[in-house]
Write a protein that holds these residues in place. Sequence first.
Motif, PDB file in Angstrom:
ATOM      1  N   SER A   1      -4.296  -5.982  -7.524  1.00 16.13           N
ATOM      2  CA  SER A   1      -2.946  -5.860  -6.959  1.00 16.13           C
ATOM      3  C   SER A   1      -2.297  -7.210  -6.670  1.00 16.13           C
ATOM      4  O   SER A   1      -1.081  -7.332  -6.707  1.00 16.13           O
ATOM      5  N   ILE A   2      -3.111  -8.236  -6.396  1.00 16.61           N
ATOM      6  CA  ILE A   2      -2.535  -9.565  -6.146  1.00 16.61           C
ATOM      7  C   ILE A   2      -2.547 -10.430  -7.404  1.00 16.61           C
ATOM      8  O   ILE A   2      -2.225 -11.617  -7.344  1.00 16.61           O
ATOM      9  N   SER A   3      -2.918  -9.824  -8.532  1.00 19.04           N
ATOM     10  CA  SER A   3      -2.971 -10.533  -9.814  1.00 19.04           C
ATOM     11  C   SER A   3      -3.802 -11.809  -9.708  1.00 19.04           C
ATOM     12  O   SER A   3      -3.341 -12.900 -10.055  1.00 19.04           O
ATOM     13  N   VAL A   4      -5.029 -11.651  -9.255  1.00 21.39           N
ATOM     14  CA  VAL A   4      -5.914 -12.794  -9.084  1.00 21.39           C
ATOM     15  C   VAL A   4      -5.976 -13.581 -10.397  1.00 21.39           C
ATOM     16  O   VAL A   4      -6.048 -13.006 -11.476  1.00 21.39           O
ATOM     17  N   GLN A   5      -5.918 -14.892 -10.293  1.00 22.03           N
ATOM     18  CA  GLN A   5      -5.900 -15.753 -11.472  1.00 22.03           C
ATOM     19  C   GLN A   5      -7.295 -16.271 -11.842  1.00 22.03           C
ATOM     20  O   GLN A   5      -7.517 -16.670 -12.968  1.00 22.03           O
ATOM     21  N   ASN A   6      -8.187 -16.284 -10.894  1.00 24.50           N
ATOM     22  CA  ASN A   6      -9.545 -16.757 -11.152  1.00 24.50           C
ATOM     23  C   ASN A   6     -10.281 -15.767 -12.040  1.00 24.50           C
ATOM     24  O   ASN A   6      -9.961 -14.582 -12.056  1.00 24.50           O
ATOM     25  N   ASN A   7     -11.282 -16.262 -12.747  1.00 25.59           N
ATOM     26  CA  ASN A   7     -12.186 -15.368 -13.461  1.00 25.59           C
ATOM     27  C   ASN A   7     -13.092 -14.703 -12.442  1.00 25.59           C
ATOM     28  O   ASN A   7     -13.632 -15.365 -11.558  1.00 25.59           O
ATOM     29  N   VAL A   8     -13.249 -13.392 -12.561  1.00 27.23           N
ATOM     30  CA  VAL A   8     -14.026 -12.622 -11.593  1.00 27.23           C
ATOM     31  C   VAL A   8     -14.995 -11.717 -12.346  1.00 27.23           C
ATOM     32  O   VAL A   8     -14.607 -11.045 -13.304  1.00 27.23           O
ATOM     33  N   ILE A   9     -16.234 -11.720 -11.904  1.00 29.51           N
ATOM     34  CA  ILE A   9     -17.233 -10.791 -12.419  1.00 29.51           C
ATOM     35  C   ILE A   9     -17.685  -9.919 -11.261  1.00 29.51           C
ATOM     36  O   ILE A   9     -18.055 -10.414 -10.199  1.00 29.51           O
ATOM     37  N   VAL A  10     -17.641  -8.616 -11.474  1.00 35.11           N
ATOM     38  CA  VAL A  10     -18.077  -7.649 -10.484  1.00 35.11           C
ATOM     39  C   VAL A  10     -19.308  -6.961 -11.072  1.00 35.11           C
ATOM     40  O   VAL A  10     -19.263  -6.464 -12.195  1.00 35.11           O
ATOM     41  N   LEU A  11     -20.398  -6.952 -10.308  1.00 34.64           N
ATOM     42  CA  LEU A  11     -21.647  -6.377 -10.792  1.00 34.64           C
ATOM     43  C   LEU A  11     -22.114  -5.285  -9.838  1.00 34.64           C
ATOM     44  O   LEU A  11     -22.415  -5.557  -8.674  1.00 34.64           O
ATOM     45  N   PHE A  12     -22.149  -4.063 -10.346  1.00 37.55           N
ATOM     46  CA  PHE A  12     -22.609  -2.921  -9.563  1.00 37.55           C
ATOM     47  C   PHE A  12     -24.082  -2.648  -9.838  1.00 37.55           C
ATOM     48  O   PHE A  12     -24.580  -2.901 -10.936  1.00 37.55           O
ATOM     49  N   ASN A  13     -24.760  -2.095  -8.841  1.00 40.42           N
ATOM     50  CA  ASN A  13     -26.115  -1.615  -9.038  1.00 40.42           C
ATOM     51  C   ASN A  13     -26.108  -0.449 -10.020  1.00 40.42           C
ATOM     52  O   ASN A  13     -25.081   0.199 -10.233  1.00 40.42           O
ATOM     53  N   ASN A  14     -27.259  -0.163 -10.586  1.00 38.07           N
ATOM     54  CA  ASN A  14     -27.425   0.954 -11.510  1.00 38.07           C
ATOM     55  C   ASN A  14     -28.009   2.146 -10.751  1.00 38.07           C
ATOM     56  O   ASN A  14     -29.012   2.725 -11.133  1.00 38.07           O
ATOM     57  N   ASP A  15     -27.354   2.475  -9.648  1.00 38.64           N
ATOM     58  CA  ASP A  15     -27.769   3.619  -8.842  1.00 38.64           C
ATOM     59  C   ASP A  15     -26.587   4.570  -8.723  1.00 38.64           C
ATOM     60  O   ASP A  15     -25.545   4.353  -9.339  1.00 38.64           O
ATOM     61  N   THR A  16     -26.733   5.622  -7.960  1.00 41.32           N
ATOM     62  CA  THR A  16     -25.694   6.646  -7.882  1.00 41.32           C
ATOM     63  C   THR A  16     -24.367   6.080  -7.392  1.00 41.32           C
ATOM     64  O   THR A  16     -23.327   6.287  -8.014  1.00 41.32           O
ATOM     65  N   GLY A  17     -24.396   5.331  -6.292  1.00 42.08           N
ATOM     66  CA  GLY A  17     -23.165   4.741  -5.762  1.00 42.08           C
ATOM     67  C   GLY A  17     -22.575   3.713  -6.706  1.00 42.08           C
ATOM     68  O   GLY A  17     -21.354   3.655  -6.905  1.00 42.08           O
ATOM     69  N   GLY A  18     -23.423   2.884  -7.283  1.00 47.45           N
ATOM     70  CA  GLY A  18     -22.950   1.881  -8.229  1.00 47.45           C
ATOM     71  C   GLY A  18     -22.336   2.508  -9.460  1.00 47.45           C
ATOM     72  O   GLY A  18     -21.271   2.082  -9.931  1.00 47.45           O
ATOM     73  N   GLN A  19     -22.983   3.530 -10.008  1.00 52.52           N
ATOM     74  CA  GLN A  19     -22.461   4.223 -11.189  1.00 52.52           C
ATOM     75  C   GLN A  19     -21.104   4.847 -10.891  1.00 52.52           C
ATOM     76  O   GLN A  19     -20.163   4.734 -11.679  1.00 52.52           O
ATOM     77  N   PHE A  20     -20.992   5.510  -9.742  1.00 49.96           N
ATOM     78  CA  PHE A  20     -19.751   6.171  -9.363  1.00 49.96           C
ATOM     79  C   PHE A  20     -18.598   5.169  -9.273  1.00 49.96           C
ATOM     80  O   PHE A  20     -17.528   5.380  -9.848  1.00 49.96           O
ATOM     81  N   ASN A  21     -18.817   4.055  -8.584  1.00 49.56           N
ATOM     82  CA  ASN A  21     -17.740   3.082  -8.399  1.00 49.56           C
ATOM     83  C   ASN A  21     -17.523   2.208  -9.622  1.00 49.56           C
ATOM     84  O   ASN A  21     -16.405   1.744  -9.862  1.00 49.56           O
ATOM     85  N   PHE A  22     -18.540   1.999 -10.440  1.00 52.27           N
ATOM     86  CA  PHE A  22     -18.368   1.334 -11.732  1.00 52.27           C
ATOM     87  C   PHE A  22     -17.417   2.162 -12.598  1.00 52.27           C
ATOM     88  O   PHE A  22     -16.459   1.633 -13.181  1.00 52.27           O
ATOM     89  N   ASP A  23     -17.652   3.466 -12.662  1.00 51.35           N
ATOM     90  CA  ASP A  23     -16.783   4.349 -13.442  1.00 51.35           C
ATOM     91  C   ASP A  23     -15.353   4.331 -12.901  1.00 51.35           C
ATOM     92  O   ASP A  23     -14.390   4.319 -13.678  1.00 51.35           O
ATOM     93  N   ARG A  24     -15.207   4.321 -11.584  1.00 54.96           N
ATOM     94  CA  ARG A  24     -13.873   4.265 -10.982  1.00 54.96           C
ATOM     95  C   ARG A  24     -13.160   2.962 -11.339  1.00 54.96           C
ATOM     96  O   ARG A  24     -11.970   2.967 -11.660  1.00 54.96           O
ATOM     97  N   CYS A  25     -13.878   1.855 -11.291  1.00 54.91           N
ATOM     98  CA  CYS A  25     -13.272   0.551 -11.621  1.00 54.91           C
ATOM     99  C   CYS A  25     -12.844   0.496 -13.083  1.00 54.91           C
ATOM    100  O   CYS A  25     -11.816  -0.096 -13.412  1.00 54.91           O
ATOM    101  N   ARG A  26     -13.621   1.101 -13.949  1.00 55.16           N
ATOM    102  CA  ARG A  26     -13.292   1.073 -15.375  1.00 55.16           C
ATOM    103  C   ARG A  26     -12.032   1.873 -15.685  1.00 55.16           C
ATOM    104  O   ARG A  26     -11.444   1.714 -16.742  1.00 55.16           O
ATOM    105  N   GLN A  27     -11.610   2.728 -14.762  1.00 57.17           N
ATOM    106  CA  GLN A  27     -10.377   3.484 -14.939  1.00 57.17           C
ATOM    107  C   GLN A  27      -9.154   2.697 -14.471  1.00 57.17           C
ATOM    108  O   GLN A  27      -8.020   3.102 -14.715  1.00 57.17           O
ATOM    109  N   LEU A  28      -9.394   1.567 -13.815  1.00 54.85           N
ATOM    110  CA  LEU A  28      -8.299   0.722 -13.345  1.00 54.85           C
ATOM    111  C   LEU A  28      -7.768  -0.139 -14.489  1.00 54.85           C
ATOM    112  O   LEU A  28      -8.427  -0.317 -15.506  1.00 54.85           O
TER     113      LEU A  28
END
Length: 169
Positions: A22-49
């Motif tokens: 939303s703030i159009s961050v200019q830096n390179n950013v890597i977000v790494l989720f765990n490969n567990d239930t919560g991580g999978q759920f929010n990884f999928d949500r982020c990929r829809q953004l």
Amino acid sequence: MEEGYPFTGTGNLFKFVQGLISISVQNNVIVLFNNDTGGQFNFDRCRQLNVPANMQILKLPDLEEFRSFPTIGPGRSQLLDINGKAAALEYYLQLDEGACARWTSYNSALKAYQGALMNRDAYKNAFLAQQGRVDEYDYRKIEIVLEMPILSCVTMKESAAEAELKRQP
């Protein structure tokens, strides 16, 4: 994370990603989720953004050795696939033959239990106590994890360089 990190939990990490977008961050950013239930759920949500090119959303990789992993509960012990259900970062460290996932909270959105590595602090502490590379330690899984953000950094850098070349007359 325990010492004042403001965004604990994958739900908060998802909100943080939303904020960066939303703030159009200019830096390179890597977000790494765990490969567990919560991580999978929010990884999928982020990929829809609408994730910009300078941001990579990653999840710890599925591994073959996690397809038949000792688990406990609810109700019994059995070998199950923990990819996407329990494989948090500590599972990628060297584990002994007694390693086991205990099923804990239930995620109704994914219709799956969240698993946690029993005695995870012992595995974490054994890794963190190393002063250098130890010949007897198996680094294969953690090396796979470390390759992911490195490759993403290279990809982002190459993409930025290509975009810059296209802008030049």
